[in-house]
Design a protein around this motif. Structure first.
Motif, PDB file in Angstrom:
ATOM      1  N   ASP A  73       0.296  22.542  -2.703  1.00  0.00           N
ATOM      2  CA  ASP A  73       1.543  22.223  -1.996  1.00  0.00           C
ATOM      3  C   ASP A  73       1.927  20.769  -2.206  1.00  0.00           C
ATOM      4  O   ASP A  73       3.093  20.457  -2.485  1.00  0.00           O
ATOM      5  N   PHE A  74       0.951  19.873  -2.054  1.00  0.00           N
ATOM      6  CA  PHE A  74       1.243  18.458  -2.280  1.00  0.00           C
ATOM      7  C   PHE A  74       1.674  18.211  -3.726  1.00  0.00           C
ATOM      8  O   PHE A  74       2.638  17.476  -3.982  1.00  0.00           O
ATOM      9  N   TRP A  75       0.964  18.805  -4.658  1.00  0.00           N
ATOM     10  CA  TRP A  75       1.263  18.580  -6.065  1.00  0.00           C
ATOM     11  C   TRP A  75       2.667  19.071  -6.406  1.00  0.00           C
ATOM     12  O   TRP A  75       3.445  18.354  -7.045  1.00  0.00           O
ATOM     13  N   ARG A  76       2.990  20.267  -5.985  1.00  0.00           N
ATOM     14  CA  ARG A  76       4.286  20.844  -6.327  1.00  0.00           C
ATOM     15  C   ARG A  76       5.441  20.108  -5.651  1.00  0.00           C
ATOM     16  O   ARG A  76       6.456  19.803  -6.286  1.00  0.00           O
ATOM     17  N   ASP A  77       5.319  19.815  -4.371  1.00  0.00           N
ATOM     18  CA  ASP A  77       6.455  19.320  -3.595  1.00  0.00           C
ATOM     19  C   ASP A  77       6.569  17.799  -3.543  1.00  0.00           C
ATOM     20  O   ASP A  77       7.676  17.282  -3.336  1.00  0.00           O
ATOM     21  N   TRP A  78       5.452  17.071  -3.759  1.00  0.00           N
ATOM     22  CA  TRP A  78       5.493  15.636  -3.528  1.00  0.00           C
ATOM     23  C   TRP A  78       5.012  14.810  -4.702  1.00  0.00           C
ATOM     24  O   TRP A  78       5.605  13.767  -4.996  1.00  0.00           O
ATOM     25  N   TRP A  79       3.960  15.209  -5.361  1.00  0.00           N
ATOM     26  CA  TRP A  79       3.354  14.341  -6.367  1.00  0.00           C
ATOM     27  C   TRP A  79       3.807  14.653  -7.790  1.00  0.00           C
ATOM     28  O   TRP A  79       4.136  13.736  -8.545  1.00  0.00           O
ATOM     29  N   GLN A  80       3.824  15.889  -8.183  1.00  0.00           N
ATOM     30  CA  GLN A  80       4.138  16.224  -9.574  1.00  0.00           C
ATOM     31  C   GLN A  80       5.519  15.746 -10.020  1.00  0.00           C
ATOM     32  O   GLN A  80       5.663  15.267 -11.160  1.00  0.00           O
ATOM     33  N   PRO A  81       6.555  15.857  -9.176  1.00  0.00           N
ATOM     34  CA  PRO A  81       7.883  15.453  -9.659  1.00  0.00           C
ATOM     35  C   PRO A  81       7.968  14.007 -10.150  1.00  0.00           C
ATOM     36  O   PRO A  81       8.826  13.694 -10.991  1.00  0.00           O
ATOM     37  N   VAL A  82       7.098  13.123  -9.645  1.00  0.00           N
ATOM     38  CA  VAL A  82       7.162  11.713 -10.054  1.00  0.00           C
ATOM     39  C   VAL A  82       5.874  11.238 -10.713  1.00  0.00           C
ATOM     40  O   VAL A  82       5.770  10.054 -11.086  1.00  0.00           O
ATOM     41  N   TYR A  83       4.885  12.124 -10.839  1.00  0.00           N
ATOM     42  CA  TYR A  83       3.626  11.753 -11.474  1.00  0.00           C
ATOM     43  C   TYR A  83       3.898  11.245 -12.895  1.00  0.00           C
ATOM     44  O   TYR A  83       4.745  11.785 -13.597  1.00  0.00           O
ATOM     45  N   PRO A  84       3.192  10.191 -13.333  1.00  0.00           N
ATOM     46  CA  PRO A  84       2.050   9.522 -12.716  1.00  0.00           C
ATOM     47  C   PRO A  84       2.391   8.301 -11.859  1.00  0.00           C
ATOM     48  O   PRO A  84       1.480   7.602 -11.430  1.00  0.00           O
ATOM     49  N   VAL A  85       3.671   8.038 -11.643  1.00  0.00           N
ATOM     50  CA  VAL A  85       4.043   6.839 -10.879  1.00  0.00           C
ATOM     51  C   VAL A  85       4.471   7.264  -9.482  1.00  0.00           C
ATOM     52  O   VAL A  85       5.609   7.690  -9.264  1.00  0.00           O
ATOM     53  N   LEU A  86       3.531   7.198  -8.552  1.00  0.00           N
ATOM     54  CA  LEU A  86       3.817   7.524  -7.156  1.00  0.00           C
ATOM     55  C   LEU A  86       4.034   6.228  -6.393  1.00  0.00           C
ATOM     56  O   LEU A  86       3.075   5.488  -6.124  1.00  0.00           O
ATOM     57  N   VAL A  87       5.282   5.922  -6.112  1.00  0.00           N
ATOM     58  CA  VAL A  87       5.627   4.716  -5.359  1.00  0.00           C
ATOM     59  C   VAL A  87       6.292   5.140  -4.061  1.00  0.00           C
ATOM     60  O   VAL A  87       7.348   5.800  -4.078  1.00  0.00           O
ATOM     61  N   ASP A  88       5.683   4.796  -2.937  1.00  0.00           N
ATOM     62  CA  ASP A  88       6.225   5.114  -1.609  1.00  0.00           C
ATOM     63  C   ASP A  88       6.483   6.609  -1.440  1.00  0.00           C
ATOM     64  O   ASP A  88       7.433   7.006  -0.754  1.00  0.00           O
ATOM     65  N   VAL A  89       5.655   7.439  -2.034  1.00  0.00           N
ATOM     66  CA  VAL A  89       5.836   8.894  -1.903  1.00  0.00           C
ATOM     67  C   VAL A  89       5.169   9.384  -0.624  1.00  0.00           C
ATOM     68  O   VAL A  89       5.849   9.778   0.322  1.00  0.00           O
ATOM     69  N   SER A  90       3.843   9.360  -0.588  1.00  0.00           N
ATOM     70  CA  SER A  90       3.157   9.742   0.653  1.00  0.00           C
ATOM     71  C   SER A  90       2.272   8.608   1.171  1.00  0.00           C
ATOM     72  O   SER A  90       1.641   8.756   2.215  1.00  0.00           O
ATOM     73  N   TRP A  91       2.240   7.485   0.439  1.00  0.00           N
ATOM     74  CA  TRP A  91       1.566   6.264   0.890  1.00  0.00           C
ATOM     75  C   TRP A  91       2.344   5.077   0.337  1.00  0.00           C
ATOM     76  O   TRP A  91       2.876   5.139  -0.770  1.00  0.00           O
ATOM     77  N   PRO A  92       2.464   3.995   1.109  1.00  0.00           N
ATOM     78  CA  PRO A  92       3.293   2.869   0.664  1.00  0.00           C
ATOM     79  C   PRO A  92       2.740   2.200  -0.587  1.00  0.00           C
ATOM     80  O   PRO A  92       1.530   2.057  -0.776  1.00  0.00           O
ATOM     81  N   GLY A  93       3.671   1.779  -1.459  1.00  0.00           N
ATOM     82  CA  GLY A  93       3.294   1.113  -2.692  1.00  0.00           C
ATOM     83  C   GLY A  93       2.977   2.100  -3.792  1.00  0.00           C
ATOM     84  O   GLY A  93       3.219   3.304  -3.686  1.00  0.00           O
ATOM     85  N   ARG A  94       2.448   1.567  -4.889  1.00  0.00           N
ATOM     86  CA  ARG A  94       2.109   2.370  -6.060  1.00  0.00           C
ATOM     87  C   ARG A  94       0.664   2.836  -5.969  1.00  0.00           C
ATOM     88  O   ARG A  94      -0.238   2.038  -5.696  1.00  0.00           O
ATOM     89  N   VAL A  95       0.440   4.113  -6.220  1.00  0.00           N
ATOM     90  CA  VAL A  95      -0.923   4.639  -6.274  1.00  0.00           C
ATOM     91  C   VAL A  95      -1.554   4.179  -7.582  1.00  0.00           C
ATOM     92  O   VAL A  95      -1.074   4.530  -8.665  1.00  0.00           O
ATOM     93  N   PRO A  96      -2.660   3.405  -7.531  1.00  0.00           N
ATOM     94  CA  PRO A  96      -3.210   2.832  -8.761  1.00  0.00           C
ATOM     95  C   PRO A  96      -4.149   3.751  -9.530  1.00  0.00           C
ATOM     96  O   PRO A  96      -4.360   3.551 -10.722  1.00  0.00           O
ATOM     97  N   TYR A  97      -4.724   4.747  -8.847  1.00  0.00           N
ATOM     98  CA  TYR A  97      -5.710   5.610  -9.498  1.00  0.00           C
ATOM     99  C   TYR A  97      -5.490   7.071  -9.111  1.00  0.00           C
ATOM    100  O   TYR A  97      -5.013   7.369  -8.008  1.00  0.00           O
TER     101      TYR A  97
END
Length: 512
Positions: A73-97
């Motif tokens: 659910d997270f991958w489909r609805d929140w992370w995959q659309p902007v992967y690999p650059v997750l900025v302010d998606v579900s945590w503030p800032g850029r996810v580094p790893y």
């Protein structure tokens, strides 16, 4: 490179302060405050705005507004659309790893966000492991020599500016503070080797066997390492070893097999850690439960396993948990996971402080025919029967098959030494009897004629290792799936394992 001095006195002073802090923690107050901090930090993210984080007033309010979600659910609805650059998606800032975690039962690679606060929380939990060891062993000198962490390759792939991904052990290696690196083994030139067999050979060659004080990893791969070290250095292969830290798979099948390789007085301590967060660690003896981490960046929730598929399951937290109940674990973390279904099941043995036993996986259940077996029952039946017959089981997996019109279970079992194939039928009958005694649903299906008797296939030593190698999953944190409930995946695994057992590894590799 050897440590410049024995840093145990400094560690002992640090951990003494930490233990006093841990013993003062109020579980409910600590977790409630942590959830509030997480919500405030993430209120401005896309996920936080969508779920009204700014207006959430407490645990009950949070549980009412944020539903359970699985990785998919997270991958489909929140992370995959902007992967690999997750900025302010579900945590503030850029996810580094991103920690790459191969789904043990699904076979699908997961991309788990890892942030700097999460790495800090993991380091705090790792310090707690050492703190409890020194509490119980005040004369120990665990920082008098190197600490050996047996993981996968530490090589990380750069997938975007400021974003890398790879094995969690590689991310952890990056996070080792510079002052502690002289006490860490292996060095980067060895830790970066991607091929497991070549890496293991290099590690055996380079290990300062007489100096290692701490060894950590997954028991199945630790056993392989210690066997090879013993062949080179004799027994015990690490004579100065004071602490073995293990996790990732149940300890019971490996305890007796690993013990001969450990020097007298070497302690063992279990941890419950995942790519999504550091869950718990043993603060007492083996089998007495692991202490839940309360202030390491994760807010924990627990859903009774039988309610996990309901639209509105009961959601417990440390203030409402009960002992003796099997719960599915939910993670809310400083890496942007919110009521995330981890996939593990636990049972609490104490409430204050919360101590738990890991009982299996939510997916480690077998109910292809309505038999409703859970992972704990499956493992207890096989290991109990094997123990009664003097067998040690190295690895196994079980799945559903059809024998004519009836369904059945087929067990693919690898003893640690060659066994008479004729023993398979006796073991199958004994496992069947054990499961009939342990599980009413299984008993009803067997006695009612809805299921055929189980079958057991005994594989030669090394079969599962060859199968994992063929999939590129040998070593590190990869684990043999104990249950493959999908008939197609089980059939493919069985075919590959049978070919591997017959010595035709190349055909097994091409089939996978």
């Amino acid at each position: 490179m050897m440590p410049p001095f024995d840093a145990t006195p400094l560690l002992r002073a640090t951990t003494a302060l930490r233990l006093r802090q841990l013993q003062r923690l109020d579980p409910a107050a600590t977790q409630s405050r942590l959830l509030t901090r997480l919500l405030r930090r993430a209120a401005g993210t896309h996920f936080g705005r969508a779920h009204g984080f700014a207006g959430i007033g407490g645990v009950a309010d949070y549980q009412a507004r944020v539903p359970l979600r699985r990785y998919e659910d997270f991958w489909r609805d929140w992370w995959q659309p902007v992967y690999p650059v997750l900025v302010d998606v579900s945590w503030p800032g850029r996810v580094p790893y991103f920690a790459l975690s191969s789904g043990t039962t699904s076979g699908t690679t997961k991309y788990i966000p890892v942030t700097a606060p999460m790495m800090q929380g993991n380091r705090r939990a790792a310090l707690d492991v050492l703190a409890w060891h020194l509490h119980h062993h005040p004369r120990s000198h665990i920082f008098g020599g190197p600490s050996f962490m047996l993981g996968g390759s530490t090589a990380l792939e750069r997938v975007a500016s400021g974003v890398r991904q790879g094995d969690l052990s590689g991310i952890a290696a990056v996070g080792v503070p510079a002052p502690l690196r002289p006490w860490s083994f292996p060095p980067p030139r060895l830790a970066l080797i991607p091929d497991w067999d070549r890496k293991l050979d290099a590690l055996v060659e380079a290990t300062p066997a007489s100096a290692i004080r701490i060894l950590s990893g997954t028991p199945s791969w630790l056993l392989v390492l210690l066997e090879r070290l013993a062949a080179r250095h004799g027994m015990p292969p690490l004579p100065a070893l004071e602490l073995l830290v293990h996790g990732g798979v149940p300890w019971a099948p490996y305890q007796d097999r690993l013990r001969p390789f450990l020097p007298p007085g070497c302690a063992t301590r279990e941890v419950y850690a995942a790519s999504e967060g550091f869950g718990a660690l043993a603060d007492r003896g083996n089998g007495e439960g692991m202490r839940l981490t309360l202030d390491a960046g994760v807010f924990w929730e627990f859903v009774p396993v039988e309610e996990l598929g309901l639209a509105a399951p009961t959601r417990h937290w440390v203030a409402t948990i009960e002992t003796g109940i099997d719960y599915a674990v939910l993670v809310t973390s400083c890496a942007g996971l919110w009521s995330y279904v981890l996939g593990d099941t636990v049972r609490f043995v104490d409430r204050s402080p919360p101590r738990l036993l890991v009982t299996g996986r939510t997916s480690y259940s077998l109910s292809a025919f309505g038999e409703h077996l859970d992972g704990e029952e499956i493992e207890a039946a096989l290991l109990g029967v094997a123990r009664a017959r003097g067998l040690t089981i190295a690895d196994y997996t079980v799945g559903p098959v059809f024998l004519g019109a009836l369904g059945a279970h087929r067990w693919l079992v690898e003893p640690d030494a060659p066994a008479d194939p004729a023993l398979a039928d006796h073991l199958a009958r004994a496992v069947d009897a054990a499961l009939i005694a342990a599980n009413e649903d299984y008993a009803a299906h067997r006695r009612g004629g809805q299921m055929a008797p189980p079958e057991m296939v005994l594989l030669p030593p090394g079969a599962f290792a060859a199968w994992m190698r063929a999939q590129g999953k040998l070593g590190g944190q990869h684990k043999v799936p104990r249950v493959l409930a999908d008939p197609e995946r089980f059939a493919a695994a069985e075919a590959a394992l049978r070919r591997t057992s017959q010595g035709d590894l190349s055909r097994a590799e091409s089939a996978l």
